[in-house]
Design a protein around this motif. Structure first.
Motif, PDB file in Angstrom:
ATOM      1  N   SER A 120      77.089  46.010  59.488  1.00 53.32           N
ATOM      2  CA  SER A 120      76.148  45.988  58.366  1.00 53.32           C
ATOM      3  C   SER A 120      76.717  46.685  57.141  1.00 53.32           C
ATOM      4  O   SER A 120      76.567  46.206  56.013  1.00 53.32           O
ATOM      5  N   ILE A 121      77.377  47.810  57.360  1.00 52.30           N
ATOM      6  CA  ILE A 121      78.000  48.541  56.257  1.00 52.30           C
ATOM      7  C   ILE A 121      79.035  47.658  55.570  1.00 52.30           C
ATOM      8  O   ILE A 121      79.091  47.585  54.331  1.00 52.30           O
ATOM      9  N   HIS A 122      79.839  46.949  56.363  1.00 55.30           N
ATOM     10  CA  HIS A 122      80.893  46.144  55.752  1.00 55.30           C
ATOM     11  C   HIS A 122      80.323  44.942  55.006  1.00 55.30           C
ATOM     12  O   HIS A 122      80.770  44.643  53.885  1.00 55.30           O
ATOM     13  N   SER A 123      79.355  44.257  55.591  1.00 53.03           N
ATOM     14  CA  SER A 123      78.743  43.119  54.892  1.00 53.03           C
ATOM     15  C   SER A 123      78.104  43.574  53.584  1.00 53.03           C
ATOM     16  O   SER A 123      78.221  42.906  52.554  1.00 53.03           O
ATOM     17  N   ASP A 124      77.445  44.714  53.629  1.00 47.80           N
ATOM     18  CA  ASP A 124      76.807  45.248  52.419  1.00 47.80           C
ATOM     19  C   ASP A 124      77.844  45.590  51.358  1.00 47.80           C
ATOM     20  O   ASP A 124      77.661  45.282  50.172  1.00 47.80           O
ATOM     21  N   GLN A 125      78.936  46.208  51.778  1.00 51.01           N
ATOM     22  CA  GLN A 125      80.003  46.550  50.837  1.00 51.01           C
ATOM     23  C   GLN A 125      80.628  45.288  50.226  1.00 51.01           C
ATOM     24  O   GLN A 125      80.919  45.249  49.025  1.00 51.01           O
ATOM     25  N   MET A 126      80.822  44.265  51.042  1.00 53.96           N
ATOM     26  CA  MET A 126      81.409  43.035  50.532  1.00 53.96           C
ATOM     27  C   MET A 126      80.510  42.384  49.478  1.00 53.96           C
ATOM     28  O   MET A 126      81.001  41.864  48.467  1.00 53.96           O
ATOM     29  N   VAL A 127      79.210  42.414  49.716  1.00 51.44           N
ATOM     30  CA  VAL A 127      78.282  41.826  48.742  1.00 51.44           C
ATOM     31  C   VAL A 127      78.234  42.666  47.468  1.00 51.44           C
ATOM     32  O   VAL A 127      78.351  42.144  46.359  1.00 51.44           O
ATOM     33  N   LYS A 128      78.071  43.972  47.618  1.00 49.61           N
ATOM     34  CA  LYS A 128      77.926  44.842  46.452  1.00 49.61           C
ATOM     35  C   LYS A 128      79.193  44.895  45.596  1.00 49.61           C
ATOM     36  O   LYS A 128      79.115  44.962  44.366  1.00 49.61           O
ATOM     37  N   ARG A 129      80.347  44.859  46.248  1.00 49.84           N
ATOM     38  CA  ARG A 129      81.612  44.993  45.512  1.00 49.84           C
ATOM     39  C   ARG A 129      82.307  43.638  45.300  1.00 49.84           C
ATOM     40  O   ARG A 129      83.384  43.574  44.725  1.00 49.84           O
ATOM     41  N   ASN A 130      81.654  42.591  45.783  1.00 46.24           N
ATOM     42  CA  ASN A 130      82.123  41.221  45.565  1.00 46.24           C
ATOM     43  C   ASN A 130      83.564  41.006  46.024  1.00 46.24           C
ATOM     44  O   ASN A 130      84.449  40.635  45.255  1.00 46.24           O
TER      45      ASN A 130
END
Length: 213
Positions: free
Chosen positions: A100-110
Motif C-alpha cells: 500500500s505504501i508503494h502504490s500510494d507513493q507511485m501515485v503521489k509522486r507519479n
C-alpha cells in the motif's frame, strides 16, 4: 552485551514500525472503514470470496472500498494458482502495508518502478517490507498500472481478474504469482486522483513473501 543488543534491536524495530505508521497515516483510503476488515481473511477461500455480494458490487473509482479491492486482487491470484494446481497464498497484513505504501507513493509522486528514487527510506522492496516488520526468507514484488473504462463498469472481482490476467502475460510477474515456494501475499491498490483521457487508472503492488523455515 546480549541484553544491550536485544534492547537495540527492539528499539530499531519499534522505530521502523512507527515510521511505517507515518506513511500509512498519509493514505486516505487505508484509514477508511471497510466491509472486508482483516479478520475476514480467516477461513476465506477464493471461491467463498467470489460469492460475496460486496465482491460483486460495481467498483466505483471515486468511492471504492480499499480493503475489499486489495482482497479481490489477492483472491484473484489464488484463483489463478488454483487453476494451475498450486496451493493458495496466505494474507500477510505487513506485506499489504508495504504494498500500500508503494502504490500510494507511485501515485503521489507519479512514477512506476520497483525503486522509489524520491524517498530512500522506502526505496527498495525490502526497505518497505522491513519497515512494515516483515522479514522473510524471500520476497518478490509485482507492479501493475491499468484502468477502468467508465463506459464498461466492472465489479471488484472482475477488475481483480483483469489485473491478474495482465500480469500473467509477463514471464517474471507470472512466475511470482505461480511460485509454489512463496506462501504469503499482501496487495495495495490505489486509484489515481484524476481520469486520464477519460479512463480511471490505478496502480497495484503485489508483495509476496516466504517465511523462514
Amino acid at each position: 552485551m546480549k541484553k544491550l543488543t536485544v534492547i537495540l534491536l527492539l528499539l530499531s524495530a519499534a522505530a521502523a514500525h512507527a515510521q511505517a505508521d507515518k506513511y500509512l497515516a498519509q493514505i486516505r483510503k487505508y484509514n477508511e472503514p471497510s466491509v472486508f476488515e482483516d479478520g475476514k481473511y480467516k477461513d476465506m477461500t477464493w471461491e467463498k470470496f467470489y460469492r460475496l455480494d460486496e465482491a460483486n458490487d460495481i467498483l466505483d473509482p471515486n468511492n471504492y472500498d480499499f480493503d475489499l479491492m486489495n482482497a479481490a486482487v489477492l483472491f484473484a491470484v489464488n484463483k489463478y494458482r488454483d487453476s494451475k494446481g498450486i496451493k493458495p497464498l496466505k494474507f500477510e497484513p505487513r506485506l499489504r502495508d508495504a504494498a500500500s505504501i508503494h502504490s500510494d507513493q507511485m501515485v503521489k509522486r507519479n512514477f512506476f518502478d520497483h525503486v522509489n528514487r524520491y524517498d530512500k527510506a522506502v526505496a527498495m522492496p525490502n526497505n518497505r517490507t522491513e519497515m512494515c516488520k516483515y522479514v522473510g526468507e524471500r520476497i518478490a514484488e509485482n507492479l501493475a498500472r491499468t484502468f477502468l473504462d467508465p463506459e464498461k463498469p466492472m465489479s471488484y472481482t472482475q477488475a481483480a481478474d483483469m489485473v491478474v490476467k495482465q500480469l500473467s502475460t509477463s514471464h517474471d510477474h507470472d512466475q511470482h504469482m505461480l511460485d509454489p515456494t512463496l506462501d504469503k501475499i499482501g496487495c495495495g491498490v490505489i486509484f489515481e486522483d484524476k481520469p486520464f483521457q477519460g479512463y480511471n487508472y490505478f496502480r497495484v503492488t503485489q508483495d509476496f513473501g516466504r517465511d523462514w523455515r
